[in-house]
Design a protein around this motif. Sequence first.
Motif, PDB file in Angstrom:
ATOM      1  N   ILE A  62       0.622  -1.012  -0.202  1.00 16.62           N
ATOM      2  CA  ILE A  62      -0.010   0.057  -0.130  1.00 16.62           C
ATOM      3  C   ILE A  62       1.038   1.056  -0.150  1.00 16.62           C
ATOM      4  CG2 ILE A  62      -1.746   1.170   1.406  1.00 16.62           C
ATOM      5  CD1 ILE A  62      -2.669  -1.487   2.140  1.00 16.62           C
ATOM      6  N   PRO A  63       0.529   1.614  -0.912  1.00 19.06           N
ATOM      7  CA  PRO A  63       1.749   3.193  -1.412  1.00 19.06           C
ATOM      8  C   PRO A  63       1.000   4.267  -0.460  1.00 19.06           C
ATOM      9  CG  PRO A  63       0.352   3.480  -3.555  1.00 19.06           C
ATOM     10  CD  PRO A  63       0.738   2.027  -2.290  1.00 19.06           C
ATOM     11  N   GLY A  64       2.270   5.262   0.186  1.00 14.94           N
ATOM     12  CA  GLY A  64       1.676   6.224   1.031  1.00 14.94           C
ATOM     13  C   GLY A  64       1.602   7.938   0.528  1.00 14.94           C
ATOM     14  N   THR A  65       1.758   8.790   1.063  1.00 18.83           N
ATOM     15  CA  THR A  65       1.616   9.231   0.694  1.00 18.83           C
ATOM     16  C   THR A  65       2.345  10.357  -0.131  1.00 18.83           C
ATOM     17  OG1 THR A  65       2.509  10.744   2.698  1.00 18.83           O
ATOM     18  CG2 THR A  65       0.275  10.618   2.114  1.00 18.83           C
ATOM     19  N   ARG A  66       4.018   9.547   0.065  1.00 15.97           N
ATOM     20  CA  ARG A  66       4.943  10.034  -0.658  1.00 15.97           C
ATOM     21  C   ARG A  66       5.423   8.622  -1.703  1.00 15.97           C
ATOM     22  NH1 ARG A  66       8.732  13.120   3.192  1.00 15.97           N
ATOM     23  NH2 ARG A  66       7.562  14.704   4.110  1.00 15.97           N
ATOM     24  N   GLY A  67       5.092   7.684  -1.911  1.00 15.98           N
ATOM     25  CA  GLY A  67       5.146   6.360  -2.741  1.00 15.98           C
ATOM     26  C   GLY A  67       5.816   5.515  -1.942  1.00 15.98           C
ATOM     27  N   ASN A  68       5.911   5.705  -0.798  1.00 20.00           N
ATOM     28  CA  ASN A  68       6.721   4.660  -0.294  1.00 20.00           C
ATOM     29  C   ASN A  68       5.841   4.157   0.412  1.00 20.00           C
ATOM     30  OD1 ASN A  68       9.486   5.844  -0.514  1.00 20.00           O
ATOM     31  ND2 ASN A  68       9.367   7.307   1.471  1.00 20.00           N
ATOM     32  N   PRO A  69       6.124   2.889   0.162  1.00 20.89           N
ATOM     33  CA  PRO A  69       5.468   1.441   0.846  1.00 20.89           C
ATOM     34  C   PRO A  69       4.254   1.939   2.481  1.00 20.89           C
ATOM     35  CG  PRO A  69       6.613   0.401   0.874  1.00 20.89           C
ATOM     36  CD  PRO A  69       7.452   1.363  -0.431  1.00 20.89           C
ATOM     37  N   VAL A  70       3.799   2.025   2.999  1.00 25.57           N
ATOM     38  CA  VAL A  70       3.106   1.912   4.807  1.00 25.57           C
ATOM     39  C   VAL A  70       2.609   0.441   5.380  1.00 25.57           C
ATOM     40  CG1 VAL A  70       2.189   4.048   4.315  1.00 25.57           C
ATOM     41  CG2 VAL A  70       0.851   2.475   4.227  1.00 25.57           C
ATOM     42  N   ALA A  71       2.259  -0.540   4.091  1.00 25.55           N
ATOM     43  CA  ALA A  71       2.392  -1.869   4.472  1.00 25.55           C
ATOM     44  C   ALA A  71       2.512  -2.742   3.464  1.00 25.55           C
ATOM     45  CB  ALA A  71       0.981  -1.868   5.126  1.00 25.55           C
ATOM     46  N   ARG A  72       2.514  -3.947   3.632  1.00 28.82           N
ATOM     47  CA  ARG A  72       3.820  -4.809   2.176  1.00 28.82           C
ATOM     48  C   ARG A  72       2.492  -6.247   2.889  1.00 28.82           C
ATOM     49  NH1 ARG A  72       7.427  -8.152   3.989  1.00 28.82           N
ATOM     50  NH2 ARG A  72       8.749  -6.991   5.877  1.00 28.82           N
ATOM     51  N   SER A  73       2.634  -6.948   2.061  1.00 31.16           N
ATOM     52  CA  SER A  73       1.871  -8.783   2.502  1.00 31.16           C
ATOM     53  C   SER A  73       3.342  -9.002   3.212  1.00 31.16           C
ATOM     54  CB  SER A  73       1.745  -9.307   0.811  1.00 31.16           C
ATOM     55  OG  SER A  73       2.847  -9.253  -0.242  1.00 31.16           O
ATOM     56  N   SER A  74       3.119  -9.632   4.393  1.00 32.40           N
ATOM     57  CA  SER A  74       3.816 -10.991   4.968  1.00 32.40           C
ATOM     58  C   SER A  74       5.368 -11.672   3.973  1.00 32.40           C
ATOM     59  CB  SER A  74       3.508 -11.066   5.967  1.00 32.40           C
ATOM     60  OG  SER A  74       2.486 -12.519   5.714  1.00 32.40           O
ATOM     61  N   ARG A  75       4.153 -12.309   2.766  1.00 31.81           N
ATOM     62  CA  ARG A  75       4.889 -13.225   1.661  1.00 31.81           C
ATOM     63  C   ARG A  75       4.712 -12.915   0.693  1.00 31.81           C
ATOM     64  NH1 ARG A  75       1.811 -17.780  -0.022  1.00 31.81           N
ATOM     65  NH2 ARG A  75       0.186 -17.868   0.603  1.00 31.81           N
ATOM     66  N   ALA A  76       5.190 -13.589  -0.289  1.00 30.01           N
ATOM     67  CA  ALA A  76       4.991 -13.747  -1.622  1.00 30.01           C
ATOM     68  C   ALA A  76       3.876 -15.067  -2.241  1.00 30.01           C
ATOM     69  CB  ALA A  76       6.330 -14.079  -2.577  1.00 30.01           C
ATOM     70  N   TYR A  77       2.733 -14.716  -3.301  1.00 26.34           N
ATOM     71  CA  TYR A  77       1.953 -15.521  -3.659  1.00 26.34           C
ATOM     72  C   TYR A  77       2.455 -16.227  -5.026  1.00 26.34           C
ATOM     73  CZ  TYR A  77      -0.290 -13.500   0.424  1.00 26.34           C
ATOM     74  OH  TYR A  77      -0.944 -13.192   2.252  1.00 26.34           O
ATOM     75  N   GLU A  78       2.217 -17.331  -5.007  1.00 30.32           N
ATOM     76  CA  GLU A  78       2.559 -18.097  -6.482  1.00 30.32           C
ATOM     77  C   GLU A  78       2.166 -17.157  -7.817  1.00 30.32           C
ATOM     78  OE1 GLU A  78       2.129 -22.092  -8.410  1.00 30.32           O
ATOM     79  OE2 GLU A  78       2.911 -22.206  -6.490  1.00 30.32           O
ATOM     80  N   ARG A  79       0.528 -16.929  -7.393  1.00 31.04           N
ATOM     81  CA  ARG A  79      -0.255 -16.435  -8.694  1.00 31.04           C
ATOM     82  C   ARG A  79      -0.838 -14.795  -8.180  1.00 31.04           C
ATOM     83  NH1 ARG A  79      -1.443 -21.678  -8.757  1.00 31.04           N
ATOM     84  NH2 ARG A  79      -1.472 -23.126 -11.025  1.00 31.04           N
ATOM     85  N   TYR A  80      -1.008 -14.326  -9.437  1.00 35.04           N
ATOM     86  CA  TYR A  80      -0.968 -13.203  -9.306  1.00 35.04           C
ATOM     87  C   TYR A  80      -2.461 -12.560  -9.041  1.00 35.04           C
ATOM     88  CZ  TYR A  80      -2.495  -8.118 -10.815  1.00 35.04           C
ATOM     89  OH  TYR A  80      -2.571  -6.972 -10.810  1.00 35.04           O
TER      90      TYR A  80
END
Length: 113
Positions: A62-80
């Motif tokens: 989730i991008p923040g106001t300056r474009g830096n992420p404020v939250a992210r998934s805790s892992r990678a997923y195999e499929r989009y």
Amino acid sequence: MSSGRFQWQLKAPNGRVVAVSSPVYESAAEAERAFAELAAAAPDLVARITHVREGLGWIWAIPGTRGNPVARSSRAYERYATCQNAFRRFVALLAKPDLPAGSDLPAGPGLPR
């Protein structure tokens, strides 16, 4: 506490971590405030889904106001599509009225519990 730095993490009812804060905060109160702001914005959140740089899979952030992420998934997923669904589940979990502020603080890789 050794580092004095904090991150939040959001856990599903089964105990699995589904999201973490991208920034590291100087205090637990600061991390809790950031989490509360994110929870308040839950209905309007939009994720940026990208392919991981190394390895296989997709992550959301989730991008923040300056474009830096404020939250992210805790892992990678195999499929989009799986990553998209994981983000939708995150938003639904974040919007739950009985969610404790900060969910689980302090937290994060390498940080004190």
